[in-house]
Scaffold this motif. Structure first.
Motif, PDB file in Angstrom:
ATOM      1  N   ASP A  89      78.795  54.227 -70.399  1.00  0.00           N
ATOM      2  CA  ASP A  89      80.147  54.050 -70.222  1.00  0.00           C
ATOM      3  C   ASP A  89      81.128  55.279 -70.386  1.00  0.00           C
ATOM      4  O   ASP A  89      81.880  55.344 -69.446  1.00  0.00           O
ATOM      5  CB  ASP A  89      80.287  52.714 -71.090  1.00  0.00           C
ATOM      6  CG  ASP A  89      79.884  51.495 -70.710  1.00  0.00           C
ATOM      7  OD1 ASP A  89      79.409  51.369 -69.639  1.00  0.00           O
ATOM      8  OD2 ASP A  89      79.998  50.578 -71.518  1.00  0.00           O
ATOM      9  N   ALA A  90      80.780  56.023 -71.311  1.00  0.00           N
ATOM     10  CA  ALA A  90      81.450  57.291 -71.588  1.00  0.00           C
ATOM     11  C   ALA A  90      81.402  58.120 -70.419  1.00  0.00           C
ATOM     12  O   ALA A  90      82.436  58.628 -70.169  1.00  0.00           O
ATOM     13  CB  ALA A  90      81.221  57.899 -72.891  1.00  0.00           C
ATOM     14  N   VAL A  91      80.257  58.354 -70.079  1.00  0.00           N
ATOM     15  CA  VAL A  91      79.935  59.409 -68.606  1.00  0.00           C
ATOM     16  C   VAL A  91      80.799  58.676 -67.705  1.00  0.00           C
ATOM     17  O   VAL A  91      81.601  59.627 -66.985  1.00  0.00           O
ATOM     18  CB  VAL A  91      78.596  59.394 -68.382  1.00  0.00           C
ATOM     19  CG1 VAL A  91      78.661  60.177 -67.136  1.00  0.00           C
ATOM     20  CG2 VAL A  91      77.856  60.073 -69.562  1.00  0.00           C
ATOM     21  N   LEU A  92      80.721  57.445 -67.620  1.00  0.00           N
ATOM     22  CA  LEU A  92      81.564  57.026 -66.443  1.00  0.00           C
ATOM     23  C   LEU A  92      83.042  57.141 -66.599  1.00  0.00           C
ATOM     24  O   LEU A  92      83.695  57.560 -65.577  1.00  0.00           O
ATOM     25  CB  LEU A  92      81.183  55.292 -66.093  1.00  0.00           C
ATOM     26  CG  LEU A  92      81.943  54.631 -65.012  1.00  0.00           C
ATOM     27  CD1 LEU A  92      81.657  55.287 -63.655  1.00  0.00           C
ATOM     28  CD2 LEU A  92      81.183  53.141 -65.180  1.00  0.00           C
ATOM     29  N   ALA A  93      83.585  57.151 -67.752  1.00  0.00           N
ATOM     30  CA  ALA A  93      84.894  57.081 -68.016  1.00  0.00           C
ATOM     31  C   ALA A  93      85.503  58.470 -67.897  1.00  0.00           C
ATOM     32  O   ALA A  93      86.421  58.797 -67.371  1.00  0.00           O
ATOM     33  CB  ALA A  93      85.402  56.598 -69.256  1.00  0.00           C
ATOM     34  N   VAL A  94      84.709  59.502 -68.385  1.00  0.00           N
ATOM     35  CA  VAL A  94      85.277  60.854 -68.065  1.00  0.00           C
ATOM     36  C   VAL A  94      85.079  61.206 -66.655  1.00  0.00           C
ATOM     37  O   VAL A  94      86.062  61.973 -65.904  1.00  0.00           O
ATOM     38  CB  VAL A  94      83.884  62.069 -68.796  1.00  0.00           C
ATOM     39  CG1 VAL A  94      84.429  63.324 -68.524  1.00  0.00           C
ATOM     40  CG2 VAL A  94      84.163  61.643 -70.351  1.00  0.00           C
ATOM     41  N   LEU A  95      84.114  60.741 -65.758  1.00  0.00           N
ATOM     42  CA  LEU A  95      84.011  61.030 -64.377  1.00  0.00           C
ATOM     43  C   LEU A  95      85.249  60.584 -63.651  1.00  0.00           C
ATOM     44  O   LEU A  95      85.849  60.877 -63.042  1.00  0.00           O
ATOM     45  CB  LEU A  95      82.823  60.488 -63.739  1.00  0.00           C
ATOM     46  CG  LEU A  95      81.617  61.243 -64.111  1.00  0.00           C
ATOM     47  CD1 LEU A  95      80.317  60.367 -63.590  1.00  0.00           C
ATOM     48  CD2 LEU A  95      81.599  62.405 -63.623  1.00  0.00           C
TER      49      LEU A  95
END
Length: 644
Positions: free
Chosen positions: A330-336
């Motif tokens: 989820d954090a990776v997706l939010a950063v992207l």
């Protein structure tokens, strides 16, 4: 001007609203933050369908443990999984686990330990020819752009681990950034093989739920990024990170993520039903790598475990235990996406002022308006606030969608309860005031719509009816007190019941006289005619009382009635003492004079000109002009034909 004194109902409502606001502002035990975060959890769900094209989770689940063996796996087994992942040519790999100790189970590791214990040099040489778990894992890590995990350490450690450069643009201030004296990381051989090192920290809020991951933290004296930031940096091929002061943000290659003062990323929960779209079991990948490799190609792959044996389950936003690997995804997706909901100071100020205004407005509506209208306004205000919170979060601003609506609901309920009890108290007072003076149906109409009457005074047209007993004073002198009271009680009961039966109001009883008004406190159509019908019925009731044994014994005299129509001021009168709903005006005086005129006219009912005109002269007998005290000109008065 007298001082303003709020009613008990208003004081109760304001006290309840004030206590709620005070608790919210003081926020004991993080109450305000907890309400806000719980509301955000309920209101917002981040879709992950689009993210499945950018982020994949390789899940060490129960099926993988059944295939490979119990956790922890050997370095060779973990290396085999990472080699399959690397062969699929991912954009980057992030390992959601901490590898801090050298391998002790591979043949080479065992040979080295035996050499150290026995002092036999040939065993140390043999180790170089045997399978080495650390070497295999380092080679697998080096086969793809891989980020390994770090953890903050509460004891100071040497800063021997490599760190990504962080460039500054402007005077960047992060007063709430997380800090720790030291850091735990992978062994040097594995750290050298990795292209990135990121923090695995998952910060729990006051209620114990994980909603945040660090974007940056200061550990061991070095600023280090979170694992999600490192994974995106490797995908972007960036050699450094950049911090910008205006606006405060973190630039990761071509991605820009807004920062809050703590440099953390607030995760908006994702729907677990969507996780299978971005997840792949490690067991399936190892069994059929050719079949599943395409799902990893060109994506950021986060490797971690959902099996409880890995110890990676965390209580997350909605209370359920969530694998940390899914939170990192989820954090990776939010950063992207560049999505990081923030609470800038201006939003906090606006939220506080808006909450006070919302609560005050709802309480005012609850106290001033009818329940239905107040409920509509309160519901619309709460729904509007929640909608604003939802919309602002989509724009990256974290407005509290829980505390203010809850406070508004408390304020409305307090106002509704207070006004309900005030209305009940007023209804009981009205019922006690009018139940002996009006017909039950009229009393019920007043209770159903108390606003229909104006107790504070109003000018309305009424028909006044006054009665008196002829020779009553003389009768009191010759009658025994007990007999006089008994007869008078029976007489007045009969007359007041007759007035009430004809929808009149008993305005007051003065001695033996009954004063009644028609068309008050509620409208009464054709009230002069209703008053005349009542007058005729009163004479019949009075004659019935005269015919009783006690009436004959005491010599109860004839009843005389005066009747007139005109304007009167009606309302509660009584000053600071007991209030009484009464009528005042010239029409009342005229009715009293007409009642007294019956004595000289030899009649029982004397009707004034206004009432006669409304009743219709055809029903009446003219008596001619009558000089009335207090009136400049004589009045044309009337009576009724003799009763048959």
């Amino acid at each position: 001007m007298p001082p303003f004194r709020p009613s008990p109902a208003a004081r109760f409502a304001w006290l309840a609203a004030g206590l709620g606001l005070g608790l919210w502002l003081a926020s004991p035990a993080g109450l305000r933050d907890t309400l806000r975060e719980r509301a955000t959890d309920l209101l917002h769900t981040t879709p992950i369908e689009a993210g499945a094209a950018q982020v994949m989770v390789v899940d060490i689940d129960r099926a993988a443990l059944d295939r490979i063996g119990a956790w922890p796996w050997s370095r060779a087994s973990l290396a085999a999984l990472l080699r399959v992942v690397a062969a699929a040519r991912p954009a980057a790999v992030a390992l959601d686990m901490l590898v801090t100790e050298p391998d002790r189970l591979s043949p080479a590791a065992l040979a080295r330990r035996l050499a150290a214990l026995t002092g036999r040099e040939e065993l140390a040489g043999l180790a170089a020819t045997l399978e080495d778990g650390d070497r295999l894992l380092a080679e697998a890590i080096a086969a793809a752009p891989t980020a390994l995990g770090l953890l903050p350490e509460q004891h100071a450690t040497e800063a021997s681990l490599p760190a990504v450069p962080i460039l500054l643009r402007g005077m960047v201030r992060l007063p709430g950034i997380g800090t720790a004296p030291g850091v735990q990381g992978p062994i040097p051989e594995l750290a050298a093989a990795a292209e990135g090192l990121g923090l695995l920290t998952l910060d729990a809020d006051a209620d114990g739920r994980v909603r945040r991951v660090p974007l940056l933290a200061l550990v061991g004296g070095v600023a280090r990024p979170g694992l999600a930031v490192e994974a995106v940096r490797l995908r972007e091929g960036a050699g450094a990170l950049q911090l910008e002061a205006d606006p405060l943000s973190l630039v990761v290659g071509g991605q820009r993520v807004p920062l809050d003062p703590g440099a953390t990323l607030r995760l908006l929960p994702t729907d677990p039903a969507g996780w299978p779209a971005r997840s792949l079991s490690a067991a399936a990948l190892l069994a059929e790598p050719e079949r599943f490799a395409a799902r990893l190609t060109g994506r950021i792959v986060v490797v971690g475990g959902s099996a409880p044996e890995l110890g990676g389950l965390r209580p997350a936003a909605r209370g359920m235990a969530v694998p940390s690997v899914q939170l990192q995804a989820d954090a990776v997706l939010a950063v992207l996406r560049g999505v990081a909901p923030r609470r800038p100071p201006v939003l906090v100020i606006a939220e506080t002022l808006g909450t006070v205004a919302l609560v005050l407005g709802v309480v005012l509506a609850g106290l001033a308006l009818r329940p239905r209208h107040a409920a509509l306004i309160a519901g619309a205000a709460v729904a509007g606030w929640v909608a604003a919170a939802w919309l602002l979060t989509r724009a990256g601003l974290l407005l509290d969608g829980g505390g203010p609506p809850l406070l508004a609901a408390i304020g409305y309920v307090a106002a509704a309860v207070a006004t309900h009890f005030a209305a009940e108290r007023r209804a009981r007072a009205l019922e006690a005031r009018f139940e002996q003076r009006l017909a039950p149906a009229v009393v019920q109409r007043i209770l159903a719509a108390p606003e229909a009457i104006r107790l504070d005074g109003e000018l309305r047209e009424v028909t006044a009816l006054f009665t008196d007993i002829e020779g009553f004073t003389a009768m009191t002198e010759r009658a025994a007190p007990a007999e006089l009271v008994a007869l008078l009680d029976s007489y007045l009961d009969a007359l007041t019941a007759t007035v009430v039966a004809h929808d009149g109001m008993v305005e007051k009883i003065v001695g033996d006289a009954v004063h009644a008004v028609f068309n008050a406190p509620l409208d009464l159509p054709a009230h002069p005619r209703r008053a005349l019908d009542c007058a005729v019925a009163l004479l019949a009731a009075a004659e019935a009382q005269r015919a009783t044994p006690l009436g004959r014994k005491l010599g109860l005299g004839r009843t005389r009635i005066g009747l007139e129509t005109g304007p009167a001021v009606v309302g509660d009168v009584g000053g600071s003492g007991k209030l009484d709903y009464t009528a005042h005006g010239n029409v009342m005086n005229t009715a009293a004079r007409l009642e007294a005129a019956n004595k000289q006219l030899g009649t029982s009912i004397c009707i004034g000109p206004v009432a006669a005109a409304r009743i219709g002269h055809a029903r009446l007998v003219p008596l001619g002009p009558l000089a009335v005290r207090g009136r400049a000109a004589p009045l044309e008065v009337y009576t009724v034909p003799p009763l048959s």
